[in-house]
Motif scaffolding. Structure first.
Motif, mmCIF file in Angstrom:
data_model
loop_
_atom_site.group_PDB
_atom_site.id
_atom_site.type_symbol
_atom_site.label_atom_id
_atom_site.label_comp_id
_atom_site.label_asym_id
_atom_site.label_seq_id
_atom_site.Cartn_x
_atom_site.Cartn_y
_atom_site.Cartn_z
ATOM 1 N N LYS A 175 0.811 -1.222 0.000
ATOM 2 C CA LYS A 175 0.000 0.000 0.000
ATOM 3 C C LYS A 175 0.847 1.276 0.000
ATOM 4 C CE LYS A 175 -3.873 -2.128 2.496
ATOM 5 N NZ LYS A 175 -4.716 -2.076 3.720
ATOM 6 N N GLY A 176 2.146 1.124 0.293
ATOM 7 C CA GLY A 176 2.993 2.312 0.372
ATOM 8 C C GLY A 176 2.733 3.137 1.609
ATOM 9 N N TYR A 177 2.198 2.506 2.659
ATOM 10 C CA TYR A 177 1.846 3.208 3.893
ATOM 11 C C TYR A 177 2.823 2.888 5.011
ATOM 12 C CZ TYR A 177 -2.846 4.274 2.050
ATOM 13 O OH TYR A 177 -3.894 4.741 1.309
ATOM 14 N N ILE A 178 2.941 3.825 5.934
ATOM 15 C CA ILE A 178 3.668 3.593 7.174
ATOM 16 C C ILE A 178 2.684 3.045 8.210
ATOM 17 C CG2 ILE A 178 5.033 4.645 9.013
ATOM 18 C CD1 ILE A 178 6.424 4.623 6.312
ATOM 19 N N ARG A 179 3.079 2.005 8.911
ATOM 20 C CA ARG A 179 2.242 1.435 9.981
ATOM 21 C C ARG A 179 2.411 2.312 11.228
ATOM 22 N NH1 ARG A 179 4.525 -3.403 7.506
ATOM 23 N NH2 ARG A 179 2.837 -4.560 6.470
ATOM 24 N N THR A 180 1.578 3.338 11.313
ATOM 25 C CA THR A 180 1.725 4.377 12.323
ATOM 26 C C THR A 180 1.771 3.827 13.740
ATOM 27 O OG1 THR A 180 0.451 5.822 10.858
ATOM 28 C CG2 THR A 180 0.797 6.587 13.105
ATOM 29 N N ASP A 181 0.969 2.806 13.999
ATOM 30 C CA ASP A 181 0.888 2.281 15.359
ATOM 31 C C ASP A 181 2.180 1.607 15.804
ATOM 32 O OD1 ASP A 181 0.272 0.363 13.357
ATOM 33 O OD2 ASP A 181 -0.533 -0.991 14.883
ATOM 34 N N LEU A 182 3.073 1.303 14.864
ATOM 35 C CA LEU A 182 4.319 0.627 15.206
ATOM 36 C C LEU A 182 5.526 1.563 15.227
ATOM 37 C CD1 LEU A 182 3.972 -2.648 13.071
ATOM 38 C CD2 LEU A 182 3.315 -2.267 15.467
ATOM 39 N N ILE A 200 -4.983 7.193 18.924
ATOM 40 C CA ILE A 200 -5.133 7.585 17.524
ATOM 41 C C ILE A 200 -6.614 7.571 17.174
ATOM 42 C CG2 ILE A 200 -4.618 6.955 15.126
ATOM 43 C CD1 ILE A 200 -2.080 5.594 16.147
ATOM 44 N N PHE A 201 -7.104 8.636 16.520
ATOM 45 C CA PHE A 201 -8.504 8.664 16.083
ATOM 46 C C PHE A 201 -8.578 9.247 14.685
ATOM 47 C CE2 PHE A 201 -7.682 12.645 18.214
ATOM 48 C CZ PHE A 201 -8.333 13.593 17.448
ATOM 49 N N SER A 202 -9.653 8.945 13.991
ATOM 50 C CA SER A 202 -9.824 9.399 12.604
ATOM 51 C C SER A 202 -11.053 10.291 12.484
ATOM 52 C CB SER A 202 -9.996 8.196 11.655
ATOM 53 O OG SER A 202 -8.866 7.348 11.709
ATOM 54 N N ILE A 203 -10.955 11.305 11.636
ATOM 55 C CA ILE A 203 -12.079 12.171 11.290
ATOM 56 C C ILE A 203 -12.102 12.305 9.767
ATOM 57 C CG2 ILE A 203 -13.120 14.470 11.503
ATOM 58 C CD1 ILE A 203 -11.734 14.793 14.165
#
Length: 207
Positions: A175-182, A200-203
């Protein structure tokens, strides 16, 4: 609400308000090389993204308050035209904090830590093996800002990222994403305080 005119405050009092309100701040753990190829390492929380096209980051390095001389990081980056930014995290924060000590230019801050260096791919400045995210940078711009025209207070370094290095566990290659939680970043608050990432929360953004 208290209204304060910043021109009535000392530099120190402005610093306390800024560092106590603009929080949390990510930490750039920067390595540079002296002319004699001594490795300098120092953390900076006046740090952020500038652009994604091309990928640019900014690091603001305050001048020495008494002499107004450039700090080692700024002087080295300007002279050599390159530096490496490592993202401060929970795993290296203790060693990173040790490098904030004031040492002469010919003494490497890394000698006071357990960190080890490895060659970088695209720049001459070595990288830190223990850092799980690092950006090799060339100096895109150097701006003298703050203070007065004769005695600027800060050296603003704009770095062009020429190589990313990201730990396998942190990067979703598909996906080309960073696993933020890690990532486990640390951020600077005021005084001697740091913070971890927390909830962490999303809006959803409006269209």
């Amino acid at each position: 609400m208290v209204a304060i005119d910043p021109t009535t405050l000392s530099e120190r009092d402005n610093y306390k308000i800024l560092t106590g309100t603009i929080i949390p701040r990510p930490v750039a753990f920067v390595t540079t090389l002296t002319e004699n190829e001594t490795i300098n390492a120092a953390p900076f929380s006046y740090f952020n993204i500038v652009s994604a096209n091309p990928p640019l980051v900014s690091v603001a390095v305050q001048r020495h308050p008494n002499s107004n001389e450039k700090k080692d990081t700024a002087r080295n980056a300007i002279q050599q035209g390159e530096f490496v930014v490592h993202l401060g995290d929970e795993y290296i924060v203790e060693d990173m904090n040790q490098t904030a000590a004031s040492l002469p230019p010919e003494e490497s801050e890394l000698s006071h830590t357990s960190l080890t260096t490895i060659p970088s791919d695209r720049v001459k400045v070595p990288s830190l093996k223990e850092a799980r995210i690092r950006f090799e940078c060339t100096l895109e711009h150097h701006l003298e800002v703050g203070g007065t025209e004769e005695q600027p207070a800060c050296d603003l370094l704009i770095g062009r990222i020429v190589a990313y290095h990201i730990d396998d566990a942190l990067y979703d290659e598909e996906k080309g994403y960073i696993r933020t939680d890690l990532v486990k970043p640390v951020s600077r608050l005021a005084g001697q305080d740091y913070a971890k990432l927390g909830e962490i929360f999303s809006i959803e953004r409006p269209s």
